[in-house]
Write a protein that holds these residues in place. Structure first.
Motif, PDB file in Angstrom:
ATOM      1  N   UNK A   1       0.787  -1.154  -0.102  1.00  0.00           N
ATOM      2  CA  UNK A   1       0.120   0.061   0.040  1.00  0.00           C
ATOM      3  C   UNK A   1       0.915   1.368  -0.209  1.00  0.00           C
ATOM      4  N   UNK A   2       1.912   1.135   0.716  1.00  0.00           N
ATOM      5  CA  UNK A   2       2.767   2.545   0.764  1.00  0.00           C
ATOM      6  C   UNK A   2       3.625   2.501  -0.456  1.00  0.00           C
ATOM      7  N   UNK A   3       3.942   1.465  -1.053  1.00  0.00           N
ATOM      8  CA  UNK A   3       4.519   1.508  -2.378  1.00  0.00           C
ATOM      9  C   UNK A   3       3.691   2.148  -3.495  1.00  0.00           C
ATOM     10  N   UNK A   4       2.217   1.719  -3.587  1.00  0.00           N
ATOM     11  CA  UNK A   4       1.555   2.048  -4.419  1.00  0.00           C
ATOM     12  C   UNK A   4       1.179   3.534  -4.231  1.00  0.00           C
ATOM     13  N   UNK A   5       1.282   4.062  -3.215  1.00  0.00           N
ATOM     14  CA  UNK A   5       1.109   5.447  -2.767  1.00  0.00           C
ATOM     15  C   UNK A   5       2.369   6.383  -3.413  1.00  0.00           C
ATOM     16  N   UNK A   6       3.687   5.677  -2.976  1.00  0.00           N
ATOM     17  CA  UNK A   6       4.916   6.356  -3.575  1.00  0.00           C
ATOM     18  C   UNK A   6       4.890   6.445  -4.994  1.00  0.00           C
ATOM     19  N   UNK A   7       4.638   5.455  -5.680  1.00  0.00           N
ATOM     20  CA  UNK A   7       4.296   5.504  -7.264  1.00  0.00           C
ATOM     21  C   UNK A   7       3.616   6.723  -7.993  1.00  0.00           C
TER      22      UNK A   7
ATOM     23  N   UNK B   1      13.253  14.375   1.242  1.00  0.00           N
ATOM     24  CA  UNK B   1      12.738  13.310   2.151  1.00  0.00           C
ATOM     25  C   UNK B   1      11.450  13.800   2.756  1.00  0.00           C
ATOM     26  N   UNK B   2      11.638  15.117   3.265  1.00  0.00           N
ATOM     27  CA  UNK B   2      10.217  15.973   3.997  1.00  0.00           C
ATOM     28  C   UNK B   2       9.442  15.705   3.168  1.00  0.00           C
TER      29      UNK B   2
ATOM     30  N   UNK C   1       3.766  13.678   1.652  1.00  0.00           N
ATOM     31  CA  UNK C   1       2.846  13.076   0.718  1.00  0.00           C
ATOM     32  C   UNK C   1       2.468  11.793   1.075  1.00  0.00           C
ATOM     33  N   UNK C   2       3.187  11.202   1.734  1.00  0.00           N
ATOM     34  CA  UNK C   2       2.467   9.750   2.288  1.00  0.00           C
ATOM     35  C   UNK C   2       1.451  10.302   3.274  1.00  0.00           C
ATOM     36  N   UNK C   3       1.756  11.315   4.125  1.00  0.00           N
ATOM     37  CA  UNK C   3       0.782  11.734   5.262  1.00  0.00           C
ATOM     38  C   UNK C   3      -0.612  12.173   4.542  1.00  0.00           C
ATOM     39  N   UNK C   4      -0.395  12.828   3.444  1.00  0.00           N
ATOM     40  CA  UNK C   4      -1.508  13.329   2.653  1.00  0.00           C
ATOM     41  C   UNK C   4      -2.621  12.239   2.503  1.00  0.00           C
TER      42      UNK C   4
END
Length: 537
Positions: free
Chosen positions: A437-443, A483-484, A489-492
């Motif tokens: 799920x995290x990787x999908x978000x980062x993509x 990094x920030x 972005x993931x927090x959003x």
């Protein structure tokens, strides 16, 4: 009546009905009919027999998808010898382990990789060494093309469908590779399923982008051959070369891990008007982790290809499920992406379940995690010389099913979706976090080209998510983001406890030859100073 299921039947059928039809387009530009392909396989069988190779002996094949691999495999199998394909990206030490573990008696190695075998030949039991260019290889190697010109014949031994005919070594994402033993029966039935579920027919033109060493190229060395279709060979992955071959050879079918699809999408985006088809419509099968929706959209909408997502493991044939269940989506609808990102439903004759710790099926709520277990005729016979590991693999949560180690949910239609590897799930402060799920978000972030998330040690939480990111800029020193920004972005997009806490920009991610990210290597580096590989979160 009962007829033994033997892998030799596939080439026999092709020679019987398609003998004068083109079978193989070689990387050298040569073209072989099925009669010619069969004669070369016969020659290799005779050459092996001359050198003392018999039924049950192991024959290693180290080759980057050339016609020699097909000929060597069928030549060996006609003697009842055990085809043992080797991953050409391994090191000499890896080959020493595999050749010794399997007790390989003879090896064919492509000239480009033979030096890796030469480096350990004095430390392995192998006695016969053959290559396709002896002049280009140091040491005492015989020429394949000269060896097959022998006048000696050979006799096929009596073979039973339960005889082991291939040993495929796992890709080593969790330690030393294990030899997966597959019989004539398991290989044959898997090939039947591949031909059916991936719509292989005699007028197909198949492009070898998937390594032949990887579970016999997902069984395509059998299915494509047996159907009388055409093999177009390659020497590895080159995005421009793939598009050129598709157009020039009228390719209709190919396979590729999500990483290969990413390369094609990037190349297409960088080079503008690239021809993506010849005279045939193109379909592509992908496996491994689910490709991001953006990649599926590009492949189908921009390339004009039809994508199927399949799933399995070395131990399972490999293929056991497909998302190509067209009653669940319309081809032109955006709803198809939600289905195609799932691993899907079981192949015919294949019982795929998702079970909890007690071996009970999880509810079909698409939320409750369980482990995928499978029972089917394409599942391996055993691990080579590893009875304890075999017992565990078939009896951990529920008796008689192979346990994949993949954690998944099941939706109301019975379609499975992998959420994580059992050993990769992050437990942070008592909460389970899916790395997928995290990787999908980062993509979804424009500056991210590739990403892998692993658990990193945390004094506060036991484990915390860390992302290794290949930036779209290609330069980890100038990634085009910070990094920030990635953390924000993931927090959003995710619940607060799922947010990536650490980020490292890298040039590339460690992968197996089939495109799987080797998170095991990343975890090892991250947990190097710890006394265990998991946190107490």
């Amino acid at each position: 009546m009962q007829k033994p299921l033997l892998v030799t039947d596939f080439l026999d059928r092709a020679r019987r009905y398609y003998g004068d039809h083109e079978a193989v387009v070689a990387t050298t530009g040569e073209r072989f009919t099925y009669d010619e392909f069969g004669e070369r396989a016969d020659g290799f069988a005779a050459a092996l027999a001359e050198r003392g190779i018999e039924k049950g002996d192991r024959v290693g094949v180290l080759d980057p998808n050339t016609h020699y691999h097909l000929e060597a495999a069928y030549g060996a199998m006609q003697l009842g010898a055990v085809h043992t394909p080797l991953n050409y990206r391994l090191t000499p030490d890896d080959f020493e382990y595999i050749l010794s573990d399997a007790g390989v008696d003879a090896v064919f190695a492509d000239y480009e990789y033979a030096e890796k075998i030469e480096a350990v030949r004095d430390d392995v039991p192998t006695e016969v060494f053959v290559t396709n260019d002896a002049d280009a290889v140091e040491g005492d190697w015989e020429s394949f093309d000269e060896a097959i010109e022998t006048d000696a014949g050979f006799e096929r031994p009596e073979m039973a469908e339960d005889d082991v005919i291939t040993i495929n070594y796992t890709s080593g994402t969790t330690g030393d590779p294990k030899g997966v033993c597959r019989t004539h029966r398991t290989e044959t039935l898997h090939a039947y399923l591949v031909a059916l579920h991936l719509d292989i027919s005699d007028d197909d033109v198949y492009l070898w982008t998937l390594p032949m060493f990887h579970v016999n190229g997902w069984g395509h060395i059998y299915a494509v051959t047996g159907m009388g279709a055409k093999h177009v060979c390659t020497r590895g992955i080159d995005a421009g070369g793939i598009f050129e071959a598709v157009a020039a050879e009228d390719v209709s079918y190919l396979c590729g891990a999500p990483t290969v699809l990413n390369l094609l999408v990037d190349y297409y985006g960088d080079h503008g008007d690239v021809p993506t088809t010849g005279d045939n419509d193109v379909r592509v099968a992908t496996a491994g982790s689910a490709p991001p929706e953006a990649v599926i959209r590009a492949v189908e909408d921009d390339f004009g290809w039809y994508l199927s997502h399949v799933y399995g493991a070395t131990e399972t044939g490999p293929l056991i499920t497909t998302s190509d269940a067209r009653r669940f989506f319309d081809d032109g609808s955006s709803a198809r992406f939600g289905v195609k990102k799932r691993q899907g439903i079981g192949f015919l004759g294949t019982e795929v379940r998702v079970v909890d710790e007690d071996g009970n099926d999880v509810p079909q709520d698409d939320a409750t995690l369980g482990e995928i277990v499978v029972r089917g005729n394409q599942v391996m016979d055993r691990y080579w010389n590893k009875p304890e590991e075999t017992e565990i693999a078939f009896s951990d949560r529920i008796e008689g099913y192979y346990h994949t180690g993949d954690l998944a949910t099941v939706d109301s239609d019975g379609m499975i979706a992998i959420r994580d590897r059992k050993k990769d799930i992050i437990i942070s402060g008592g909460e389970n976090i899916s790395t997928i799920e995290l990787e999908d978000t980062l993509y979804e972030h424009d500056a991210v080209a590739d990403a892998a998330v692993i658990p990193a040690p945390s004094d506060e939480w036991g484990e915390t998510p860390k992302a290794f990111i290949v930036p779209a800029s290609g330069d980890p020193e100038a990634p085009g983001t910070t990094e920030e920004e990635i953390v924000d972005f993931t927090r959003e997009h995710l619940a607060s406890y799922k947010v990536v806490r650490r980020v490292e920009f890298v040039e590339s991610l460690p992968t197996t030859a089939t495109g799987k990210v080797q998170k095991y290597e990343l975890r090892q580096e991250e947990w190097d100073d710890e006394d265990r590989m998991v946190g107490e979160g």
